[in-house]
Scaffold this motif. Sequence first.
Motif, short mmCIF file in Angstrom:
data_model
loop_
_atom_site.label_atom_id
_atom_site.label_comp_id
_atom_site.label_asym_id
_atom_site.label_seq_id
_atom_site.Cartn_x
_atom_site.Cartn_y
_atom_site.Cartn_z
N UNK A 102 5.63 -1.78 -1.26
CA UNK A 102 5.62 -0.53 -0.51
C UNK A 102 4.71 -0.75 0.68
N UNK A 103 5.21 -0.39 1.87
CA UNK A 103 4.46 -0.70 3.08
C UNK A 103 4.35 0.49 4.03
N UNK A 104 3.37 0.41 4.91
CA UNK A 104 3.24 1.31 6.06
C UNK A 104 3.09 0.44 7.28
N UNK A 114 0.51 -3.83 12.78
CA UNK A 114 1.30 -4.61 11.85
C UNK A 114 1.78 -3.80 10.66
N UNK A 115 2.30 -4.52 9.69
CA UNK A 115 2.81 -3.91 8.46
C UNK A 115 1.78 -4.17 7.37
N UNK A 116 1.42 -3.13 6.64
CA UNK A 116 0.39 -3.22 5.62
C UNK A 116 0.95 -2.76 4.28
N UNK A 117 0.62 -3.50 3.24
CA UNK A 117 1.13 -3.21 1.91
C UNK A 117 0.29 -2.12 1.25
N UNK A 125 -4.60 6.66 3.04
CA UNK A 125 -4.46 7.74 4.01
C UNK A 125 -4.25 7.17 5.41
N UNK A 126 -3.93 8.04 6.35
CA UNK A 126 -3.66 7.61 7.72
C UNK A 126 -4.91 6.98 8.36
N UNK A 127 -6.09 7.55 8.10
CA UNK A 127 -7.33 7.00 8.66
C UNK A 127 -7.60 5.62 8.08
N UNK A 128 -7.37 5.45 6.77
CA UNK A 128 -7.58 4.14 6.15
C UNK A 128 -6.60 3.10 6.69
N UNK A 129 -5.35 3.50 6.92
CA UNK A 129 -4.35 2.57 7.46
C UNK A 129 -4.75 2.10 8.86
N UNK A 176 7.06 3.31 3.66
CA UNK A 176 7.92 3.35 4.84
C UNK A 176 7.38 4.16 6.01
N UNK A 177 6.21 4.78 5.86
CA UNK A 177 5.64 5.56 6.96
C UNK A 177 5.33 4.65 8.15
N UNK A 178 5.52 5.18 9.37
CA UNK A 178 5.20 4.45 10.60
C UNK A 178 4.23 5.29 11.41
N UNK A 179 3.06 4.71 11.69
CA UNK A 179 2.02 5.37 12.48
C UNK A 179 2.06 4.75 13.87
#
Length: 186
Positions: A102-104, A114-117, A125-129, A176-179
């Motif tokens: 599962x990735x963002x 990049x893509x992170x698992x 969370x978004x801040x952590x990503x 699958x979220x994209x920031x």
Amino acid sequence: MQMMMRAWLAWLMVIAPAAAQEASSGRIGSRDSVEIRVFREDDLTTRGQLSTKGEIEMPLIGAVRLAGMTTTDAARAIEAKLHDGYLVKPEVTVAITARVRKTVTVLGQAQRPGVFQLDPNRELTIVEAIGLAGGMTRIANSKKITLKRKGSAKPIRVNVRAITAGEARDIPLRDGDVITIPESIF
């Protein structure tokens, strides 16, 4: 030299099974593949990928929901169902044979886009990503970040500056979220 080789082999015999155990145990994800074995009941051995509902079909007991459980909890739940009218004292083991990644994705003005698992055992969370992506560049606009969700036509506008200031809640991410971090005009 021979003594060093023996020490290395002894270490390997201790570490290798532990690493294999770690890969095959843990919390079961909704699309992971599992192997279920019932001691002395080879006909009940079940292998396969969980459905989107996190279930797998087993002989005698039908669909069993395993997603979100640890392998130990899943084994106990299956034992309880098998004990209820089928076997006297079932002994079940559950192992995860393959995990669905599962990735963002973090794009735009991040230090390391990049893509992170996603860790299956922890919420991100978004801040952590953004932190995993090395933070934002100096020209990033932290007030107009967008979050695009799978299956959603409209992106969500996010003000990360407000989140980090404690004025807004951080947003848990999904697979699958994209920031996207835009560039600031000034």
